[in-house]
Design an enzyme around this catalytic site. Structure first.
Site, PDB file in Angstrom:
ATOM      1  N   ALA A 151      -3.733   8.107   4.031  1.00  0.00           N
ATOM      2  CA  ALA A 151      -2.569   7.829   3.192  1.00  0.00           C
ATOM      3  C   ALA A 151      -1.340   8.631   3.612  1.00  0.00           C
ATOM      4  CB  ALA A 151      -2.911   8.111   1.729  1.00  0.00           C
ATOM      5  N   GLN A 152      -1.529   9.887   4.003  1.00  0.00           N
ATOM      6  CA  GLN A 152      -0.382  10.734   4.343  1.00  0.00           C
ATOM      7  C   GLN A 152       0.416  10.184   5.514  1.00  0.00           C
ATOM      8  OE1 GLN A 152       1.679  13.252   3.585  1.00  0.00           O
ATOM      9  NE2 GLN A 152       0.763  13.109   1.562  1.00  0.00           N
ATOM     10  N   GLY A 172       0.836  -1.202   0.000  1.00  0.00           N
ATOM     11  CA  GLY A 172       0.000   0.000   0.000  1.00  0.00           C
ATOM     12  C   GLY A 172       0.867   1.247   0.000  1.00  0.00           C
ATOM     13  N   PHE A 173       0.297   2.363   0.438  1.00  0.00           N
ATOM     14  CA  PHE A 173       1.037   3.631   0.439  1.00  0.00           C
ATOM     15  C   PHE A 173       2.284   3.565   1.316  1.00  0.00           C
ATOM     16  CE2 PHE A 173      -3.267   5.162  -0.728  1.00  0.00           C
ATOM     17  CZ  PHE A 173      -2.945   5.785  -1.914  1.00  0.00           C
ATOM     18  N   GLY A 174       2.158   2.971   2.502  1.00  0.00           N
ATOM     19  CA  GLY A 174       3.293   2.867   3.415  1.00  0.00           C
ATOM     20  C   GLY A 174       4.377   1.952   2.886  1.00  0.00           C
ATOM     21  N   GLU A 209     -17.967  10.985  -0.513  1.00  0.00           N
ATOM     22  CA  GLU A 209     -17.591  10.998  -1.929  1.00  0.00           C
ATOM     23  C   GLU A 209     -18.425  10.011  -2.736  1.00  0.00           C
ATOM     24  OE1 GLU A 209     -13.017  12.583  -1.229  1.00  0.00           O
ATOM     25  OE2 GLU A 209     -13.355  10.464  -1.651  1.00  0.00           O
ATOM     26  N   VAL A 239       0.902 -13.718   3.353  1.00  0.00           N
ATOM     27  CA  VAL A 239       1.654 -14.051   4.565  1.00  0.00           C
ATOM     28  C   VAL A 239       0.688 -14.554   5.623  1.00  0.00           C
ATOM     29  CG1 VAL A 239       3.150 -13.171   6.373  1.00  0.00           C
ATOM     30  CG2 VAL A 239       3.440 -12.374   4.025  1.00  0.00           C
TER      31      VAL A 239
END
Length: 451
Positions: free
Chosen positions: A341-342, A37-39, A194, A103
């Site tokens: 996400a940030q 993912g983002f991380g 949204e 995993v």
């Protein structure tokens, strides 16, 4: 007799005998990352071309841009616009390896990872496994509704919506038609808001053209929120303006309500309200997901893993957690950082730098999150933005939202595709091809068939 053309294929570098999964033999420290993912991707970017072997495991072979799942669900974008293959992303990264596997378990005493494809050894392990939909133990809701945590969920929502609209044109039963054309979204956070806005625009601009059999007003959109405001993590101005936008789009917002049951045709709320609907989209909560091997005493609310200020999992020497799965509990963040996400991106970058320092026995500073603001959109030219002390709404906030999301998408081709689709939609109100590629069946029907 053996074929003379048959020969043994030799890999460029041998595999370690301690591994079931073949990986290039290396004397460099091995950092294994679970989750792209983002991380996870931010961490890979920090460690690429460094003196370390990086191995990324994911059950998918692509990265998903989750903030635009709702646009795939409502036919505004095609799925290949917001997914990007890991192997293409890592092309040219000589120290980065991708393996497609799920995993299953961590064995920290021996630094072994058990996957669906076999086991592998690690020197440092990073959990970036993210979250899954949390239905809070309501099995009936889980079986009959759809979450929005995977690109497949978005496609299921799209197919469900289109199939039900087609069936509504066929049926002569008024109650059945109402249920097929009513949409209930649970959760008033960014994803719910949204989604509600996108459905309202679909109803306004697409439904009259595609389905002249019935008026667009037949499609009711309900947004259910358990507290008394939308976008509770944003400013009061953002919350009130979002409510105004949604009301302007004729979305029925129900505050201080929560779903208690859903049988696939009727939604029941805790106050006793009944809503006929065969379309329920759940954005009301998430919970962490991670493999076995983490002691329950290190798991906190939301099924998140508690870490120290350096993102190391409590009770482990060389296991770390980043992103939505990590809970760094402190006086400033008593509930952990927000699951956005940030945070994941900043933690990935920080941990990449920290691991390189750790390998050289250098001093490491604790993680500090810098809040760059929050954005949410309700539709074309309708958005809200909180940037520090500044609050924006309307066209400028929508433009800012569009630019930020466009530059955040992986791959030039994907940016081009999304930008082109948005430009066409801006001037024509047209959406992507509304195709039913495969028949959607609710989980309840699939399980019933199996039984």
């Amino acid at each position: 007799m053996k074929d003379s053309h048959t020969h043994k294929k030799i890999l460029p570098s041998a595999c370690k005998v301690t591994d079931d999964i073949c990986l290039p033999d290396s004397d460099l420290p091995r950092v294994v990352i679970i989750g792209g993912g983002f991380g996870g991707l931010a961490l890979v970017e920090k460690l690429k071309h460094k003196e370390v072997q990086v191995v990324l495991f994911d059950k998918n072979n692509f990265h998903q841009f989750q903030p635009l799942f709702y646009q795939v669900a409502t036919s505004a974008l095609e799925p290949d616009s917001i997914v990007f293959p890991f192997r293409k992303q890592f092309s040219g990264y000589k120290n980065v390896i991708f393996r497609l596997a799920e995993v299953e378990e961590i064995q920290p005493s021996s630094n072994i990872l058990i996957t669906s494809r076999g086991k592998v050894h690690y020197d440092y392990l990073v959990l970036a496994t993210g979250t899954t939909t949390n239905f809070f133990g309501m099995d009936s809701v889980a079986q009959n509704s759809l979450g929005m945590k995977d690109i497949r969920d978005s496609l299921n929502i799209r197919h469900m919506m289109l199939q039900n609209l087609e069936q509504a044109a066929i049926t002569c039963d008024d109650d059945e038609r109402d249920a097929l054309t009513n949409f209930v979204i649970v959760g008033g956070g960014p994803a719910g808001v949204e989604m509600a806005g996108a459905l309202a625009e679909f109803r306004k601009y697409i439904l009259p053209k595609d389905y002249p059999e019935y008026p667009a007003s037949i499609m009711n959109i309900y947004l259910i929120e358990a507290i008394d405001e939308l976008l509770s993590t944003m400013s009061d101005k953002a919350s009130s303006k979002t409510l105004k936008y949604l009301k302007g789009l004729n979305v029925k917002v129900l505050f201080n309500e929560s779903v208690s049951d859903y049988d696939g045709s009727e939604v029941t709320t805790k106050s006793g309200k009944k809503i006929l609907a065969k379309n329920l989209i759940w954005t009301a909560g998430v919970k962490g997901q991670f493999p076995k091997g983490v002691d329950e005493k290190h798991v906190v609310k939301g099924n998140r893993i508690k870490t120290d200020p350096y993102l190391k999992v409590e009770g482990f020497k060389n296991v770390f957690a980043i992103g939505d799965i990590a809970a760094l509990i402190s006086e400033e963040t008593p509930k952990g950082h927000p699951q956005v996400a940030q945070v994941a991106i900043q933690q990935g970058k920080y941990l990449g730098e920290s691991l390189l320092k750790l390998m050289k026995n250098k001093h490491i500073e604790p993680f500090y999150y810098k809040d760059k603001g929050s954005l949410a959109t309700v539709g074309k030219r309708k958005a809200v933005a909180d940037l520090g002390k500044f609050r924006f709404t309307g066209y400028f906030a929508w433009l800012l939202w569009s630019v930020v999301h466009l530059i955040s998408i992986s791959g030039f081709r994907n940016k081009l595709m999304v930008g082109f689709n948005w430009a066409v939609s801006y001037f024509t109100y047209e959406k992507s091809n509304r195709l039913i590629i495969r028949n959607f069946k609710p989980k309840s029907l699939i399980n019933h068939t199996k039984n």
